[in-house]
Scaffold this motif. Structure first.
Motif, PDB file in Angstrom:
ATOM      1  N   UNK A  60       0.820  -1.209   0.000  1.00  0.00           N
ATOM      2  CA  UNK A  60       0.000   0.000   0.000  1.00  0.00           C
ATOM      3  C   UNK A  60       0.857   1.264   0.000  1.00  0.00           C
ATOM      4  N   UNK A  61       2.166   1.093  -0.020  1.00  0.00           N
ATOM      5  CA  UNK A  61       3.085   2.233   0.039  1.00  0.00           C
ATOM      6  C   UNK A  61       3.319   2.778  -1.365  1.00  0.00           C
ATOM      7  N   UNK A  62       2.959   4.022  -1.583  1.00  0.00           N
ATOM      8  CA  UNK A  62       3.203   4.654  -2.874  1.00  0.00           C
ATOM      9  C   UNK A  62       4.703   4.835  -3.120  1.00  0.00           C
ATOM     10  N   UNK A  63       5.456   5.167  -2.081  1.00  0.00           N
ATOM     11  CA  UNK A  63       6.896   5.391  -2.230  1.00  0.00           C
ATOM     12  C   UNK A  63       7.592   4.120  -2.711  1.00  0.00           C
ATOM     13  N   UNK A  64       7.228   2.989  -2.110  1.00  0.00           N
ATOM     14  CA  UNK A  64       7.846   1.722  -2.521  1.00  0.00           C
ATOM     15  C   UNK A  64       7.556   1.417  -3.976  1.00  0.00           C
ATOM     16  N   UNK A  65       6.303   1.569  -4.369  1.00  0.00           N
ATOM     17  CA  UNK A  65       5.926   1.310  -5.766  1.00  0.00           C
ATOM     18  C   UNK A  65       6.639   2.284  -6.696  1.00  0.00           C
ATOM     19  N   UNK A  66       6.699   3.546  -6.306  1.00  0.00           N
ATOM     20  CA  UNK A  66       7.352   4.568  -7.117  1.00  0.00           C
ATOM     21  C   UNK A  66       8.815   4.221  -7.348  1.00  0.00           C
ATOM     22  N   UNK A  67       9.517   3.831  -6.294  1.00  0.00           N
ATOM     23  CA  UNK A  67      10.945   3.530  -6.402  1.00  0.00           C
ATOM     24  C   UNK A  67      11.180   2.334  -7.309  1.00  0.00           C
ATOM     25  N   UNK A  68      10.395   1.269  -7.157  1.00  0.00           N
ATOM     26  CA  UNK A  68      10.604   0.074  -7.974  1.00  0.00           C
ATOM     27  C   UNK A  68      10.309   0.345  -9.442  1.00  0.00           C
ATOM     28  N   UNK A  69       9.248   1.082  -9.726  1.00  0.00           N
ATOM     29  CA  UNK A  69       8.919   1.384 -11.122  1.00  0.00           C
ATOM     30  C   UNK A  69      10.009   2.239 -11.752  1.00  0.00           C
ATOM     31  N   UNK A  70      10.487   3.250 -11.030  1.00  0.00           N
ATOM     32  CA  UNK A  70      11.534   4.120 -11.566  1.00  0.00           C
ATOM     33  C   UNK A  70      12.838   3.347 -11.780  1.00  0.00           C
ATOM     34  N   UNK A  71      13.152   2.417 -10.879  1.00  0.00           N
ATOM     35  CA  UNK A  71      14.357   1.602 -11.063  1.00  0.00           C
ATOM     36  C   UNK A  71      14.286   0.780 -12.345  1.00  0.00           C
ATOM     37  N   UNK A  72      13.144   0.144 -12.578  1.00  0.00           N
ATOM     38  CA  UNK A  72      13.001  -0.650 -13.802  1.00  0.00           C
ATOM     39  C   UNK A  72      12.956   0.237 -15.040  1.00  0.00           C
ATOM     40  N   UNK A  73      12.352   1.400 -14.931  1.00  0.00           N
ATOM     41  CA  UNK A  73      12.342   2.333 -16.060  1.00  0.00           C
ATOM     42  C   UNK A  73      13.754   2.807 -16.389  1.00  0.00           C
ATOM     43  N   UNK A  74      14.548   3.084 -15.368  1.00  0.00           N
ATOM     44  CA  UNK A  74      15.925   3.528 -15.584  1.00  0.00           C
ATOM     45  C   UNK A  74      16.767   2.423 -16.203  1.00  0.00           C
ATOM     46  N   UNK A  75      16.596   1.189 -15.693  1.00  0.00           N
ATOM     47  CA  UNK A  75      17.328   0.055 -16.265  1.00  0.00           C
ATOM     48  C   UNK A  75      16.925  -0.175 -17.711  1.00  0.00           C
ATOM     49  N   UNK A  76      15.639  -0.010 -17.993  1.00  0.00           N
ATOM     50  CA  UNK A  76      15.160  -0.178 -19.365  1.00  0.00           C
ATOM     51  C   UNK A  76      15.736   0.899 -20.277  1.00  0.00           C
ATOM     52  N   UNK A  77      15.731   2.149 -19.829  1.00  0.00           N
ATOM     53  CA  UNK A  77      16.245   3.241 -20.653  1.00  0.00           C
ATOM     54  C   UNK A  77      17.716   3.011 -20.996  1.00  0.00           C
ATOM     55  N   UNK A  78      18.517   2.650 -20.006  1.00  0.00           N
ATOM     56  CA  UNK A  78      19.943   2.438 -20.245  1.00  0.00           C
ATOM     57  C   UNK A  78      20.171   1.235 -21.168  1.00  0.00           C
ATOM     58  N   UNK A  79      19.436   0.152 -20.949  1.00  0.00           N
ATOM     59  CA  UNK A  79      19.619  -1.056 -21.758  1.00  0.00           C
ATOM     60  C   UNK A  79      19.241  -0.820 -23.209  1.00  0.00           C
ATOM     61  N   UNK A  80      18.096  -0.197 -23.428  1.00  0.00           N
ATOM     62  CA  UNK A  80      17.641   0.040 -24.794  1.00  0.00           C
ATOM     63  C   UNK A  80      18.568   1.017 -25.508  1.00  0.00           C
ATOM     64  N   UNK A  81      18.990   2.062 -24.822  1.00  0.00           N
ATOM     65  CA  UNK A  81      19.821   3.086 -25.459  1.00  0.00           C
ATOM     66  C   UNK A  81      21.221   2.585 -25.780  1.00  0.00           C
ATOM     67  N   UNK A  82      21.807   1.800 -24.892  1.00  0.00           N
ATOM     68  CA  UNK A  82      23.219   1.451 -25.031  1.00  0.00           C
ATOM     69  C   UNK A  82      23.488   0.036 -25.534  1.00  0.00           C
ATOM     70  N   UNK A  83      22.518  -0.867 -25.423  1.00  0.00           N
ATOM     71  CA  UNK A  83      22.798  -2.256 -25.772  1.00  0.00           C
ATOM     72  C   UNK A  83      21.866  -2.790 -26.852  1.00  0.00           C
ATOM     73  N   UNK A  84      20.561  -2.843 -26.544  1.00  0.00           N
ATOM     74  CA  UNK A  84      19.653  -3.544 -27.454  1.00  0.00           C
ATOM     75  C   UNK A  84      19.517  -2.836 -28.796  1.00  0.00           C
TER      76      UNK A  84
END
Length: 215
Positions: A60-84
């Motif tokens: 029920x914690x918005x902060x926890x959900x926010x942090x996890x989504x942003x972490x995966x979004x950041x990992x996705x951005x870096x992976x798509x831009x630099x590798x895939x």
């Protein structure tokens, strides 16, 4: 005691455009040349969407959900831009600042053998995920969920940056997509006007004329 010389990171990096020379010959003819890269191309962005949709089931914690989504979004951005993008479709975009402090954007494309299955997956993932985030934006906006709206806007910004960069790489960095579309419309309008002026009076319009603006 002599100190060992540590090689620079750039010396160990495969130059852009030479990935084919480092490719494993045993994978020639296989359905996927880069299976792990293809998997992570979809995993990070898919995980961000799933966590956003179902995070309420686990916390029920918005902060926890926010942090996890942003972490995966950041990992996705870096992976798509630099590798895939580099390995799956032979495209790369990046930015640098010169000595005068001017920011320059570079869009590169190399001629190489591209796996059609990986290319299809790359573009589907790149295009469909911003569509999902666009729908989430509408739901959050009309549902007055403004704290979630901020998270969705971050996701749209990161996904749209990669989408725009690779579209520019694919269609040419020097070509303005807006001007290209405008030129196409002007050409169609001119063609239709000439057909109307040169067609004999009373003659039916040609059946093969396409509506203006339809590609």
């Amino acid at each position: 005691m002599a100190s060992a010389t540590v090689p620079l990171l750039d010396d160990d990096t495969i130059p852009f455009g030479e990935e084919d020379e480092m490719r494993d010959p045993s994978r020639a003819g296989q359905k996927y040349t880069h299976p792990y890269v293809t998997f992570f191309h979809l995993f990070f962005r898919g995980a961000a969407i799933l966590i956003y949709m179902f995070c309420g089931w686990f916390s029920d914690s918005f902060i926890t959900s926010f942090v996890f989504v942003v972490l995966f979004l950041s990992a996705d951005f870096w992976t798509v831009k630099n590798i895939s993008g580099r390995l799956l479709v032979g495209l790369r975009w990046w930015n640098y600042v010169d000595d005068d402090g001017v920011s320059h954007w570079v869009f590169e494309s190399k001629n190489s053998r591209v796996n059609k299955n990986e290319q299809r997956i790359f573009w589907l993932g790149l295009i469909l995920c911003p569509v999902f985030w666009g729908l989430f934006f509408l739901f959050a906006l009309f549902g007055l969920k403004f704290k979630w709206l901020l998270l969705v806007m971050i996701a749209i910004a990161l996904n749209a940056a990669n989408l725009y960069g690779y579209v520019k790489c694919n269609y040419g960095a020097s070509k303005d997509l807006n001007s290209a579309a405008t030129d196409f419309v002007k050409t169609q309008l001119f063609k239709n006007a000439v057909d109307i002026m040169t067609r004999p009076s009373g003659a039916p319009p040609p059946t093969n004329v396409r509506p203006t603006g339809v590609v």
